[in-house]
Enzyme design. Sequence first.
Site, short mmCIF file in Angstrom:
data_model
loop_
_atom_site.label_atom_id
_atom_site.label_comp_id
_atom_site.label_asym_id
_atom_site.label_seq_id
_atom_site.Cartn_x
_atom_site.Cartn_y
_atom_site.Cartn_z
N LYS A 49 21.23 58.49 55.67
CA LYS A 49 21.78 59.57 56.50
C LYS A 49 21.04 60.89 56.30
O LYS A 49 21.06 61.75 57.18
CB LYS A 49 23.28 59.75 56.24
N TYR A 260 34.35 44.52 56.94
CA TYR A 260 33.79 45.76 56.38
C TYR A 260 34.34 46.05 54.98
O TYR A 260 35.56 46.10 54.78
CB TYR A 260 34.10 46.94 57.30
N TYR A 286 26.99 47.89 52.11
CA TYR A 286 25.87 47.78 53.06
C TYR A 286 24.68 47.01 52.47
O TYR A 286 24.37 45.91 52.91
CB TYR A 286 25.40 49.19 53.48
C1 LIG Z 1 25.20 54.20 57.18
C2 LIG Z 1 24.59 53.20 56.30
C3 LIG Z 1 23.91 52.10 56.82
C4 LIG Z 1 23.82 51.80 58.29
O1 LIG Z 1 22.98 52.63 59.00
P1 LIG Z 1 23.29 52.85 60.56
O2 LIG Z 1 22.19 53.71 61.04
O3 LIG Z 1 24.64 53.52 60.60
O4 LIG Z 1 23.35 51.54 61.21
C5 LIG Z 1 23.30 51.21 55.95
N1 LIG Z 1 23.38 51.41 54.62
C6 LIG Z 1 24.03 52.45 54.06
C7 LIG Z 1 24.08 52.56 52.59
C8 LIG Z 1 24.66 53.39 54.89
O5 LIG Z 1 25.32 54.41 54.33
#
Ligand SMILES: *Cc1c(COP(=O)(O)O)cnc(C)c1O
Length: 334
Positions: A49, A260, A286
Amino acid sequence: MDYNHIPREPLGFFPTPLIELKRLSKVLGGPKIYMKRDDNTGLALGGNKTRKLEFILGDALAKGADTIITAGAIQSNHCRQTAAAAASLGMECHLVLGGEEPELASGNLLLDKLFGCHIHWAGANRKGEDIPRIVEQLTKQGKNVYVVPYGGSSERGALAFVEAFKELESQRQSMGISFTHIVFASSSGGTQAGLMLGNKIFNSPYQIVGINIDKGETDKVSFDQYTLALANSTAKLINTDYGFTASDLILNSDYVGEGYGVVGALENEAIAMTAQMEGILVDPVYTGRAMGGLIDMVRTGKIKESDSVLFWHTGGAPALFAYANELDLAKKTQ
Ligand SMILES: *Cc1c(COP(=O)(O)O)cnc(C)c1O
């Protein structure tokens, strides 16, 4: 392609490292595996991000905003990085988090609080449904509020991953290596849309493989459409005319498991293996799931021994601390 006119506010440390994971590759008896270390983007424990926020908050500042608001889950990495960025820019930050306030703030939520942002608990409204109401209130108080999109996945957020792709290509060339696949966790679509567009712009032949983190049967179709539309509108933002259709999108939904944020055997094995083979942390929500997917694709022959895979580490490790009870600490790799 032209985007020099698009405002960007420096927030992170770039380029992030590109490394080879030799021990992981060996234990899998498999392909070359490289890792792009966006867990080291430098802003408040890092993550993907940070790249997006450079363009999004560049826009907010250009528009004279003094207050920002965004939404996410309790353990949102996006919210944590947004809160840190706001602190560094002297902006007021509001986070709309799903669920109820827990007794103990841990992981990302602990950090949100340290950054001094205002937290609004949204119960079942997990995706920012409450934002318009709060924006109205803040505007009445005379604040100039800017809404940071969910997951930072707007055209400007995706543009950050075109820029990231350029960064990757220059590292790849100077290291004299090549890839067949780029594998990463995909959730709000901005990373995937940007990498897809970068892949076209730089005329690269990689398979851009998003691992679906959270979309079930019903919302997968609309997520596919959203990601494609985002790739198309990002192409327009930078005055290119690349068009994406369904066949351009690879979103692997084999690893959504219980949904999730629910850690299962797949994530536990990936977290332990990456930690014990490479000394690198992947997260429970993630990157643990995406790495679990990569490991499975190698084992099942979908990624071949002769392939060369880049795993794009998108961050998230602060959430490990909030998952102490779900992690399998006895798991050993060899
Ligand atoms: C937000 C996030 C993602 C996903 O990225 P997107 O662009 O929202 O699809 C993947 N890994 C982590 C650790 C994240 O915080």
